[in-house]
Scaffold this active site. Structure first.
Site, short mmCIF file in Angstrom:
data_model
loop_
_atom_site.label_atom_id
_atom_site.label_comp_id
_atom_site.label_asym_id
_atom_site.label_seq_id
_atom_site.Cartn_x
_atom_site.Cartn_y
_atom_site.Cartn_z
N CYS A 198 0.90 -1.38 0.34
CA CYS A 198 0.10 0.03 0.22
C CYS A 198 0.51 1.22 0.47
O CYS A 198 0.38 2.75 -0.11
CB CYS A 198 -1.14 0.11 1.31
SG CYS A 198 -2.21 -1.47 1.46
N HIS A 207 -3.05 7.72 2.29
CA HIS A 207 -3.41 6.04 1.55
C HIS A 207 -5.26 5.91 2.75
O HIS A 207 -5.54 6.11 3.26
CB HIS A 207 -2.84 5.00 1.95
CG HIS A 207 -3.10 3.62 1.86
ND1 HIS A 207 -3.36 3.39 0.74
CD2 HIS A 207 -2.95 2.33 3.05
CE1 HIS A 207 -4.40 1.95 1.06
NE2 HIS A 207 -3.79 1.32 2.31
N ASN A 262 -10.28 -0.23 0.24
CA ASN A 262 -9.07 -0.15 -0.20
C ASN A 262 -8.30 -0.32 -0.89
O ASN A 262 -8.24 -1.87 -1.53
CB ASN A 262 -8.23 -0.78 1.52
CG ASN A 262 -6.63 -0.84 1.16
OD1 ASN A 262 -5.93 -0.46 0.92
ND2 ASN A 262 -6.30 -1.39 2.94
O1 UT7 Z 1 -3.48 -1.24 3.71
C1 UT7 Z 1 -2.90 -1.34 5.46
C2 UT7 Z 1 -4.16 -1.79 5.86
N1 UT7 Z 1 -4.92 -2.34 6.38
C3 UT7 Z 1 -6.01 -1.12 7.21
O2 UT7 Z 1 -5.25 -0.28 7.89
C4 UT7 Z 1 -6.69 -2.55 8.90
C5 UT7 Z 1 -6.70 -1.58 9.68
N2 UT7 Z 1 -7.28 -2.37 10.79
C6 UT7 Z 1 -8.25 -2.58 10.93
O3 UT7 Z 1 -9.28 -1.29 9.87
C7 UT7 Z 1 -9.67 -2.84 11.91
O4 UT7 Z 1 -7.95 -3.71 12.82
C8 UT7 Z 1 -10.47 -3.79 11.80
C9 UT7 Z 1 -11.70 -2.66 10.56
C10 UT7 Z 1 -9.71 -4.80 10.36
C11 UT7 Z 1 -10.99 -4.55 12.30
O5 UT7 Z 1 -11.33 -3.76 13.99
P1 UT7 Z 1 -11.18 -4.62 14.76
O6 UT7 Z 1 -12.66 -3.27 15.73
O7 UT7 Z 1 -9.98 -4.33 15.60
O8 UT7 Z 1 -12.18 -5.41 14.99
P2 UT7 Z 1 -11.54 -6.95 15.57
O9 UT7 Z 1 -10.63 -7.18 14.34
O10 UT7 Z 1 -11.24 -7.27 16.81
O11 UT7 Z 1 -13.02 -7.72 15.61
C12 UT7 Z 1 -13.78 -7.44 16.09
C13 UT7 Z 1 -15.76 -8.38 16.11
C14 UT7 Z 1 -14.75 -9.90 16.10
O12 UT7 Z 1 -15.77 -10.02 16.34
P3 UT7 Z 1 -15.59 -10.78 18.41
O13 UT7 Z 1 -14.69 -11.91 18.37
O14 UT7 Z 1 -16.04 -9.82 19.43
O15 UT7 Z 1 -17.37 -11.25 18.34
C15 UT7 Z 1 -14.52 -10.32 14.65
O16 UT7 Z 1 -15.00 -11.65 14.32
O17 UT7 Z 1 -16.05 -8.21 14.34
C16 UT7 Z 1 -16.38 -9.13 14.48
N3 UT7 Z 1 -15.93 -8.81 13.05
C17 UT7 Z 1 -16.92 -8.52 11.83
N4 UT7 Z 1 -18.19 -8.34 11.48
C18 UT7 Z 1 -19.17 -7.83 11.05
C19 UT7 Z 1 -14.78 -8.89 11.35
N5 UT7 Z 1 -14.88 -8.82 10.87
C20 UT7 Z 1 -16.70 -8.43 10.73
C21 UT7 Z 1 -17.36 -8.34 9.74
N6 UT7 Z 1 -18.80 -8.24 10.17
N7 UT7 Z 1 -16.93 -8.33 8.37
#
Ligand code: UT7
Length: 319
Positions: free
Chosen positions: A113, A246, A276
């Site tokens: 990225c 980005h 993204n």
């Molecule tokens: O180019 C570089 C790129 N990447 C980034 O910049 C990504 C940076 N990171 C982020 O943007 C965030 O960490 C995410 C958006 C990827 C994730 O957000 P988070 O607040 O860190 O969520 P998490 O991964 O800790 O997941 C929280 C909950 C989980 O459920 P439980 O275990 O708490 O019951 C996941 O299973 O959200 C659930 N979850 C979803 N629910 C609905 C994960 N993905 C989804 C989804 N829809 N798509």
């Protein structure tokens, strides 16, 4: 001698695919989760068989048209991509062939990225050295090909597209400062760890990410590298007219703008409509900002990337 942007172009394949469309396709997700966590509302996904070189060629043609140049007048083509058409030849050579340019130097840059910031900084060095006069710098991706559509934590975040700029050697100010960095010890937090070996894909061919580790890393380095390039140009970050970071997550974008003292109204945001698009995200956002009349000639624009590797970088330019 400066390297000056004289044209921008971009291309998004097909119709927008909304969060609701993804849920309707059977992904266990919902609009509210995606919008609240990321700011993404829709993205574009290329048809199977559509390649990065096809998207990149259209973006390049649009940038050439704005610059008023023919493809034959370009002597350097650099493509930033992590989703090349083939292992080789490079996507840059494929785009060169499609454009009908012969003889320009052409190669790909792999910095995920941050790829567009890397490619732009490299092109600027070629132009400032006097070895090359006119460069096409392209970011082109079909990330939909490397997503695990059973992993809802990653597949909703990415989209496909391409953006391009034409750079020309000029006495008038253009790119003012660049900074590129990497920390390979962090390679495990965002990667596609598969390989091709003996005619087989071995290992995991899908994108894997530790989202929270990436989030924290991104917010820190995007602020640091912005301070660095502005410092090199003897400017305060708050003097920047437009920040084009980005486009991965609206919360990262807003946190970065706040740390740098750049008001939300001066931050270009496309993540809501593009998702993204990795190396394509910054040139796509730049082209949109130029064509909508937001970014004007003479304004100071700060472009920033961060991504797998880990890599990060920034380019400060006077448009
Ligand atoms: O180019 C570089 C790129 N990447 C980034 O910049 C990504 C940076 N990171 C982020 O943007 C965030 O960490 C995410 C958006 C990827 C994730 O957000 P988070 O607040 O860190 O969520 P998490 O991964 O800790 O997941 C929280 C909950 C989980 O459920 P439980 O275990 O708490 O019951 C996941 O299973 O959200 C659930 N979850 C979803 N629910 C609905 C994960 N993905 C989804 C989804 N829809 N798509």
């Amino acid at each position: 001698m400066y390297a000056r942007v004289i044209g921008t172009g971009s291309y998004l394949p097909g119709n927008p695919v909304s969060n609701i469309d993804l849920a309707a396709r059977g992904i266990d997700t919902n609009d509210d989760w995606i919008v609240t966590r990321t700011g993404i509302r829709s993205r574009h996904l290329a048809e199977p068989g559509t390649s990065s070189s096809e998207l990149g060629t259209i973006a390049a043609q649009r940038a050439l048209e704005m610059a008023g140049l023919a493809a034959s007048e370009i002597d350097l083509i650099i493509v930033a991509t992590s989703t090349p058409d083939f292992i080789f030849p490079s996507t840059a050579c494929l785009i060169q062939g499609r454009l009908g340019n012969k003889g320009a130097a052409a190669f790909d840059v792999q910095a995920v990225c941050s790829g567009f910031a890397y490619a732009l900084a490299i092109a600027e060095k070629f132009i400032r050295s006097g070895s090359h006069k006119r460069a096409l710098v392209i970011g082109a991706e079909v990330f939909s090909r490397i997503l695990d559509w059973n992993d809802r934590g990653t597949c909703v975040l990415f989209g496909d597209g391409a953006g391009a700029v034409v750079l020309e050697a000029s006495d008038s100010p253009g790119i003012l400062a660049t900074a590129l960095h990497a920390d390979g010890s962090q390679n495990g937090i965002l990667n596609v760890p598969g390989q091709i070996c003996g005619g087989q894909v071995t290992g995991d061919p899908f994108l894997r990410m530790d989202g929270q580790a990436v989030f924290k890393f991104a917010v820190r380095v995007l602020a640091e590298v912005a301070e660095e390039v502005c410092g090199s140009a003897n400017m305060a970050t708050s003097d920047v007219d437009w920040l084009i970071p980005h486009q991965a997550n609206i919360r990262i974008i807003e946190a970065t703008g706040k740390k740098l003292g750049i008001d939300r109204s001066r931050v270009i945001v496309t993540v809501d409509r593009h998702g993204n698009t990795s190396a394509a995200s910054v040139p796509l956002a730049l082209d949109e900002a130029v064509r909508s009349g937001n970014v004007q000639r003479g304004q100071k624009v700060l472009l920033e990337g961060v991504g797998g590797g880990f890599t990060w970088g920034a380019v400060l330019l006077q448009f």
